[in-house]
Design a protein around this motif. Structure first.
Motif, PDB file in Angstrom:
ATOM      1  N   GLY A 119       0.843  -1.184   0.000  1.00 43.37           N
ATOM      2  CA  GLY A 119       0.000   0.000   0.000  1.00 43.37           C
ATOM      3  C   GLY A 119       0.879   1.233   0.000  1.00 43.37           C
ATOM      4  N   PRO A 120       0.281   2.417  -0.006  1.00 42.78           N
ATOM      5  CA  PRO A 120       1.067   3.652  -0.083  1.00 42.78           C
ATOM      6  C   PRO A 120       2.000   3.859   1.109  1.00 42.78           C
ATOM      7  CG  PRO A 120      -1.255   4.127   0.340  1.00 42.78           C
ATOM      8  CD  PRO A 120      -1.167   2.684  -0.033  1.00 42.78           C
ATOM      9  N   VAL A 121       1.564   3.494   2.317  1.00 42.68           N
ATOM     10  CA  VAL A 121       2.415   3.670   3.496  1.00 42.68           C
ATOM     11  C   VAL A 121       3.614   2.738   3.416  1.00 42.68           C
ATOM     12  CG1 VAL A 121       2.541   3.482   6.000  1.00 42.68           C
ATOM     13  CG2 VAL A 121       0.493   4.448   4.923  1.00 42.68           C
ATOM     14  N   ASP A 122       3.378   1.492   3.047  1.00 42.69           N
ATOM     15  CA  ASP A 122       4.470   0.532   2.911  1.00 42.69           C
ATOM     16  C   ASP A 122       5.429   0.960   1.803  1.00 42.69           C
ATOM     17  OD1 ASP A 122       5.812  -2.067   3.368  1.00 42.69           O
ATOM     18  OD2 ASP A 122       5.052  -2.526   1.356  1.00 42.69           O
ATOM     19  N   CYS A 123       4.895   1.483   0.714  1.00 42.81           N
ATOM     20  CA  CYS A 123       5.721   1.964  -0.390  1.00 42.81           C
ATOM     21  C   CYS A 123       6.620   3.106   0.071  1.00 42.81           C
ATOM     22  CB  CYS A 123       4.832   2.412  -1.547  1.00 42.81           C
ATOM     23  SG  CYS A 123       5.731   2.937  -3.019  1.00 42.81           S
ATOM     24  N   ALA A 124       6.050   4.049   0.798  1.00 43.52           N
ATOM     25  CA  ALA A 124       6.827   5.186   1.306  1.00 43.52           C
ATOM     26  C   ALA A 124       7.920   4.711   2.261  1.00 43.52           C
ATOM     27  CB  ALA A 124       5.903   6.183   2.000  1.00 43.52           C
ATOM     28  N   ARG A 125       7.605   3.740   3.110  1.00 45.65           N
ATOM     29  CA  ARG A 125       8.598   3.225   4.057  1.00 45.65           C
ATOM     30  C   ARG A 125       9.777   2.595   3.329  1.00 45.65           C
ATOM     31  NH1 ARG A 125       4.405   0.228   8.243  1.00 45.65           N
ATOM     32  NH2 ARG A 125       3.894   2.077   9.514  1.00 45.65           N
ATOM     33  N   GLN A 126       9.492   1.813   2.289  1.00 47.11           N
ATOM     34  CA  GLN A 126      10.577   1.153   1.558  1.00 47.11           C
ATOM     35  C   GLN A 126      11.436   2.168   0.820  1.00 47.11           C
ATOM     36  OE1 GLN A 126       9.882  -2.541  -0.528  1.00 47.11           O
ATOM     37  NE2 GLN A 126       7.842  -2.752   0.365  1.00 47.11           N
ATOM     38  N   ILE A 127      10.819   3.189   0.255  1.00 53.67           N
ATOM     39  CA  ILE A 127      11.587   4.230  -0.444  1.00 53.67           C
ATOM     40  C   ILE A 127      12.494   4.961   0.536  1.00 53.67           C
ATOM     41  CG2 ILE A 127      11.399   6.430  -1.668  1.00 53.67           C
ATOM     42  CD1 ILE A 127       8.821   5.349  -2.936  1.00 53.67           C
ATOM     43  N   ILE A 128      11.967   5.308   1.699  1.00 57.52           N
ATOM     44  CA  ILE A 128      12.754   6.035   2.699  1.00 57.52           C
ATOM     45  C   ILE A 128      13.895   5.166   3.218  1.00 57.52           C
ATOM     46  CG2 ILE A 128      12.677   7.058   5.002  1.00 57.52           C
ATOM     47  CD1 ILE A 128       9.789   7.928   4.358  1.00 57.52           C
ATOM     48  N   ARG A 129      13.647   3.863   3.400  1.00 54.33           N
ATOM     49  CA  ARG A 129      14.685   2.971   3.890  1.00 54.33           C
ATOM     50  C   ARG A 129      15.855   2.861   2.901  1.00 54.33           C
ATOM     51  NH1 ARG A 129      11.835  -1.345   4.564  1.00 54.33           N
ATOM     52  NH2 ARG A 129      12.460  -2.452   2.681  1.00 54.33           N
ATOM     53  N   VAL A 130      15.556   2.855   1.610  1.00 56.50           N
ATOM     54  CA  VAL A 130      16.593   2.678   0.593  1.00 56.50           C
ATOM     55  C   VAL A 130      17.228   4.005   0.189  1.00 56.50           C
ATOM     56  CG1 VAL A 130      17.029   1.908  -1.771  1.00 56.50           C
ATOM     57  CG2 VAL A 130      15.546   0.562  -0.280  1.00 56.50           C
ATOM     58  N   GLN A 131      16.407   5.044   0.017  1.00 53.33           N
ATOM     59  CA  GLN A 131      16.892   6.302  -0.538  1.00 53.33           C
ATOM     60  C   GLN A 131      16.913   7.464   0.456  1.00 53.33           C
ATOM     61  OE1 GLN A 131      14.132   5.613  -4.303  1.00 53.33           O
ATOM     62  NE2 GLN A 131      15.590   7.236  -4.734  1.00 53.33           N
ATOM     63  N   GLY A 132      16.391   7.216   1.631  1.00 54.58           N
ATOM     64  CA  GLY A 132      16.273   8.322   2.562  1.00 54.58           C
ATOM     65  C   GLY A 132      14.994   9.106   2.295  1.00 54.58           C
ATOM     66  N   PHE A 133      14.708  10.049   3.170  1.00 50.70           N
ATOM     67  CA  PHE A 133      13.469  10.819   3.045  1.00 50.70           C
ATOM     68  C   PHE A 133      13.391  11.563   1.717  1.00 50.70           C
ATOM     69  CE2 PHE A 133      10.499  14.268   4.179  1.00 50.70           C
ATOM     70  CZ  PHE A 133       9.458  13.505   4.674  1.00 50.70           C
ATOM     71  N   GLN A 134      14.536  12.017   1.206  1.00 50.43           N
ATOM     72  CA  GLN A 134      14.546  12.763  -0.052  1.00 50.43           C
ATOM     73  C   GLN A 134      14.164  11.880  -1.238  1.00 50.43           C
ATOM     74  OE1 GLN A 134      17.161  12.024   1.789  1.00 50.43           O
ATOM     75  NE2 GLN A 134      18.884  11.278   0.542  1.00 50.43           N
ATOM     76  N   GLY A 135      14.200  10.556  -1.031  1.00 52.58           N
ATOM     77  CA  GLY A 135      13.800   9.650  -2.111  1.00 52.58           C
ATOM     78  C   GLY A 135      12.356   9.820  -2.533  1.00 52.58           C
ATOM     79  N   LEU A 136      11.520  10.373  -1.658  1.00 52.41           N
ATOM     80  CA  LEU A 136      10.118  10.615  -1.999  1.00 52.41           C
ATOM     81  C   LEU A 136       9.981  11.691  -3.064  1.00 52.41           C
ATOM     82  CD1 LEU A 136       8.507  10.495   1.564  1.00 52.41           C
ATOM     83  CD2 LEU A 136       8.379   8.744  -0.219  1.00 52.41           C
TER      84      LEU A 136
END
Length: 300
Positions: A119-136
């Motif tokens: 879902g969107p929350v899980d997607c955001a968590r994975q992006i932040i874990r790999v790329q950091g907050f700026q990955g969003l």
């Protein structure tokens, strides 16, 4: 259509039939949560900043004479410029929302349990874990390029509204609301005609590394705007920049016509578009949205 490998789909109808057949009808609504939640904020920033940019440009003389009257009004170019900066402003909020939408929509597994992003929350968590907050904000340059085309949207809207206003007193006169509806729908064609190349680049930047799975732990290099544009050209030629234009045009008129009808109507209802300009010993009240000018004599 825009992000899938060549040969995956033959066209928009082929996308529809294959998605429904393999994933079910509800798959047509994948990625709906981010825009459902985020677009209210995006459009609030877009239209709110548009109004303030218009007032700023009016105060700083980006005007032209009103035909038949010795008072200023914003030029068509000024309306476009306000739309340009409003689009750039809204990109800050729009980029993470569209990033989540793109990544969720590209998942083709029928079961949610089989998808990488639940879902969107899980997607955001994975992006932040790999790329950091700026990955969003991956694809921000593409989003800025895409949203700069609101220049054409609001310039075209104003030009069409002025054209419809010339019908006043003729057998073809239409109400202000109808003019808003038609102008908004038609202006969206100008927008998408200019914006679709940047939309292709933006969406492919956001989909990276699709069709490969998103990495779970290792870092990821974000593609640049230029590199994605080159890739599209080398693989598909100029036509690759216009993939998905048909579905965009199909939805553009009813969506944007309704949006402008509501927005412009609310602005009139709230009196937000009234601009008072003092000239000599008279005050002129400019009703910017319905293009009427009312002279109110006053003693100064």
């Amino acid at each position: 259509l825009q992000c899938s490998p060549p040969g995956t789909y033959r066209g928009a109808f082929d996308v529809l039939t294959k998605v429904v057949r393999t994933e079910g009808v509800f798959a047509l609504y994948k990625g709906a949560t981010p825009p459902a939640v985020g677009w209210a904020a995006i459009d609030s920033v877009l239209l709110g900043s548009l109004h303030n940019y218009r007032l700023f440009l009016l105060r700083h003389g980006m005007t032209e004479p009103t035909p038949g009257l010795d008072i200023p009004r914003l030029s068509l170019f000024a309306h476009g410029t306000a739309g340009l900066f409003a689009g750039l402003t809204s990109a800050i909020i729009a980029t993470p929302v569209e990033l989540l939408k793109v990544k969720l929509q590209l998942q083709s597994e029928r079961s949610v349990l089989d998808r990488q992003f639940k879902g969107p929350v899980d997607c955001a968590r994975q992006i932040i874990r790999v790329q950091g907050f700026q990955g969003l904000w991956s694809g921000l340059t593409g989003s800025l390029a895409f949203r700069s085309n609101f220049f054409w949207m609001f310039l075209s809207f104003e030009a069409l509204m002025r054209g419809f206003s010339r019908l006043t007193g003729s057998p073809y006169e239409i109400s202000t609301g109808t003019a808003n509806f038609l102008s908004g729908g038609l202006a969206s064609f100008a927008f998408w005609g200019m914006a679709i190349p940047a939309d292709n680049i933006k969406n492919r930047m956001m989909s990276h590394p699709y069709p490969l799975p998103y990495p779970s732990s290792t870092s990821i290099t974000r593609p640049s705007f230029i590199s994605v544009a080159r890739h599209i050209y080398y693989r598909d030629g100029y036509s690759g920049f216009f993939r998905g234009l048909g579905p965009c045009l199909l939805r553009a008129f009813p969506v944007n016509a309704s949006a402008f009808f509501v927005y412009e109507g609310m602005m009139r209802l709230l009196g937000a578009e009234k601009v008072f300009i003092t000239l000599s010993y008279e005050t002129w009240l400019i009703m910017a949205l319905d293009r009427r000018v009312i002279k109110i004599p006053t003693l100064l």
